[in-house]
Design a protein around this motif. Structure first.
Motif, mmCIF file in Angstrom:
data_model
loop_
_atom_site.group_PDB
_atom_site.id
_atom_site.type_symbol
_atom_site.label_atom_id
_atom_site.label_comp_id
_atom_site.label_asym_id
_atom_site.label_seq_id
_atom_site.Cartn_x
_atom_site.Cartn_y
_atom_site.Cartn_z
ATOM 1 N N GLU A 49 0.818 -1.212 0.000
ATOM 2 C CA GLU A 49 0.000 0.000 0.000
ATOM 3 C C GLU A 49 0.851 1.261 0.000
ATOM 4 N N GLN A 50 1.954 1.265 0.751
ATOM 5 C CA GLN A 50 2.830 2.431 0.774
ATOM 6 C C GLN A 50 3.421 2.707 -0.598
ATOM 7 N N ALA A 51 3.793 1.649 -1.310
ATOM 8 C CA ALA A 51 4.351 1.819 -2.648
ATOM 9 C C ALA A 51 3.270 2.264 -3.634
ATOM 10 N N LYS A 52 2.048 1.749 -3.464
ATOM 11 C CA LYS A 52 0.969 2.144 -4.362
ATOM 12 C C LYS A 52 0.636 3.624 -4.217
ATOM 13 N N MET A 53 0.784 4.169 -3.011
ATOM 14 C CA MET A 53 0.544 5.594 -2.805
ATOM 15 C C MET A 53 1.538 6.442 -3.591
ATOM 16 N N MET A 54 2.706 5.867 -3.892
ATOM 17 C CA MET A 54 3.723 6.568 -4.682
ATOM 18 C C MET A 54 3.516 6.374 -6.182
ATOM 19 N N TYR A 55 2.716 5.352 -6.562
ATOM 20 C CA TYR A 55 2.566 4.963 -7.966
ATOM 21 C C TYR A 55 2.014 6.127 -8.792
ATOM 22 N N GLU A 56 2.690 6.427 -9.898
ATOM 23 C CA GLU A 56 2.340 7.523 -10.801
ATOM 24 C C GLU A 56 2.519 8.897 -10.160
ATOM 25 N N LYS A 57 3.227 8.938 -9.009
ATOM 26 C CA LYS A 57 3.508 10.208 -8.338
ATOM 27 C C LYS A 57 4.998 10.361 -8.000
ATOM 28 N N GLU A 58 5.812 9.404 -8.425
ATOM 29 C CA GLU A 58 7.200 9.368 -7.994
ATOM 30 C C GLU A 58 8.033 10.486 -8.607
ATOM 31 N N ASN A 59 9.157 10.819 -7.920
ATOM 32 C CA ASN A 59 10.130 11.768 -8.469
ATOM 33 C C ASN A 59 11.194 10.992 -9.234
ATOM 34 N N PRO A 60 12.129 11.684 -9.911
ATOM 35 C CA PRO A 60 13.112 10.968 -10.743
ATOM 36 C C PRO A 60 13.995 9.977 -9.983
ATOM 37 N N GLY A 61 14.097 10.117 -8.645
ATOM 38 C CA GLY A 61 14.952 9.220 -7.887
ATOM 39 C C GLY A 61 14.272 7.928 -7.467
ATOM 40 N N ARG A 63 11.471 4.734 -8.516
ATOM 41 C CA ARG A 63 10.648 4.066 -9.531
ATOM 42 C C ARG A 63 9.728 3.079 -8.846
ATOM 43 N N THR A 64 8.457 3.164 -9.167
ATOM 44 C CA THR A 64 7.489 2.221 -8.627
ATOM 45 C C THR A 64 7.161 1.202 -9.710
ATOM 46 N N ILE A 65 7.112 -0.045 -9.307
ATOM 47 C CA ILE A 65 6.985 -1.140 -10.274
ATOM 48 C C ILE A 65 5.872 -2.076 -9.851
ATOM 49 N N ARG A 66 5.079 -2.490 -10.818
ATOM 50 C CA ARG A 66 4.184 -3.624 -10.635
ATOM 51 C C ARG A 66 4.903 -4.817 -11.283
#
Length: 340
Positions: A49-61, A63-66
């Motif tokens: 869930e914590q990673a999903k909150m970052m999904y499509e909102k991440e900065n260049p440093g 990367r969120t991955i499914r």
């Protein structure tokens, strides 16, 4: 206890959209199948869930991955890290010594040997010592409470995030099955494309998923069960100015029609390959719907009208595969259909 190695059993539904882990007959992890990594070091920053909150909102440093696409592992390193992170959420007792893990993992019934090996390798790299695989429709049938070893035909339609698994089960084996890479993610993608084409508004994958949950439907007439319109906020794809677009379930039903028709064709293909005696059992007992896609409004009614066979939404369809894998975990010596 901390001075001796011990075996801990966990059952896992490693899904494209969500991963569910059962330990000691309890759901201990139910998290999105997403992992966030540091781009420079490739170290895990967040999972679930914590990673999903970052999904499509991440900065260049970041990367969120499914890691899973279409029900299979698309990124081995990310999948291994995700599994490790999710397994750490499970209470392991001793903090001094990690237990040996006996794992039962649900996999798509259409998996190739290479894909099965990928799941097994990822599980072993995530500290799995004794790894068994079970086909998802079989696990779903067990999770529903069906006697899969009886001389009785049962049909399961498991609509997950990446695949739709259709299987006829009898005497502890899959007699006829169809596995297609058309499922919940395709419904979401259809909504994204529709909003862009019909309303000129750009929506993210997450927003399209919210639309599916709020006003998704398989029928254009839901009667008293009809949900209220959902207001979508997003940028105009031409001017980039903000838009508010109210969306009703009828138009979403139209945009999902083609994807649902693909699932209907797969069900028909499985029925065509079903022996007559088992077909008669299925007509009598009905066809069970499991997975997140089973929650789409009106889907059971549409399929019942289409095939003339009663379609039944399983109780707690999201967790059927995980629950079935949990039961299989306690019967690894008895269930011959488990794969090692």
């Amino acid at each position: 206890m901390g001075f001796f190695s011990f075996i801990q059993g966990i059952a896992m539904d490693l899904g494209t959209a969500n991963t569910i882990i059962i330990s000691d007959d309890k759901i201990v992890v139910d998290e999105p199948s997403v992992v966030a990594l540091d781009r420079r070091t490739d170290k895990m920053i967040a999972v679930g869930e914590q990673a999903k909150m970052m999904y499509e909102k991440e900065n260049p440093g970041i990367r969120t991955i499914r890691p899973l696409r279409d029900g299979v592992i698309a990124d081995f390193t990310a999948c291994e890290q995700m599994m490790r992170g999710l397994i750490k959420m499970v209470h392991t007792g001793s903090r001094l010594f990690s237990p040996s893990l006996r794992m039962v993992i649900g996999v798509p019934s259409g998996s190739t040997e290479v894909e099965l090996r990928a799941v097994r390798d990822s599980a072993e790299h995530a500290d799995g010592r004794d790894v068994y695989l079970i086909f998802e429709p079989m696990a779903a049938a067990i999770g529903i409470g069906l006697d899969v070893e009886a001389p009785q035909g049962n049909m399961i339609v498991d609509i997950g995030g990446g695949t739709t698994e259709i299987a006829v089960i009898s005497l502890g084996g899959i007699v006829a099955n169809t596995s297609i890479k058309v499922a919940g993610d395709d419904l979401t993608a259809s909504i994204q494309e529709y909003m862009s084409r019909q309303h000129n508004v750009r929506v993210s994958e997450r927003m399209a998923e919210r639309i599916k949950i709020k006003v998704g439907s398989a029928l254009t007439d839901l009667g008293e069960e009809a949900p209220e319109d959902f207001v979508v906020v997003g940028p105009n794809k031409i001017t980039a100015l903000p838009m508010e677009v109210p969306v009703c379930y009828q138009e979403i039903a139209h945009c999902l029609d083609r994807t649902i028709a693909d699932i209907e064709q797969a069900i028909l293909n499985a029925l065509e390959n079903t022996p007559p005696e088992l077909y008669a059992d299925i007509v009598k007992s009905g066809i069970y719907l499991t997975g997140g896609g089973a929650l789409l409004r009106g889907l059971d009614k549409r399929l019942t009208e289409r095939f003339g066979i009663q379609f039944l939404v399983a109780e707690d369809p999201l967790h059927c595969v995980a629950k079935g894998a949990g039961i299989a975990l306690k019967n690894v010596d008895r269930f011959s259909f488990l794969m090692r």
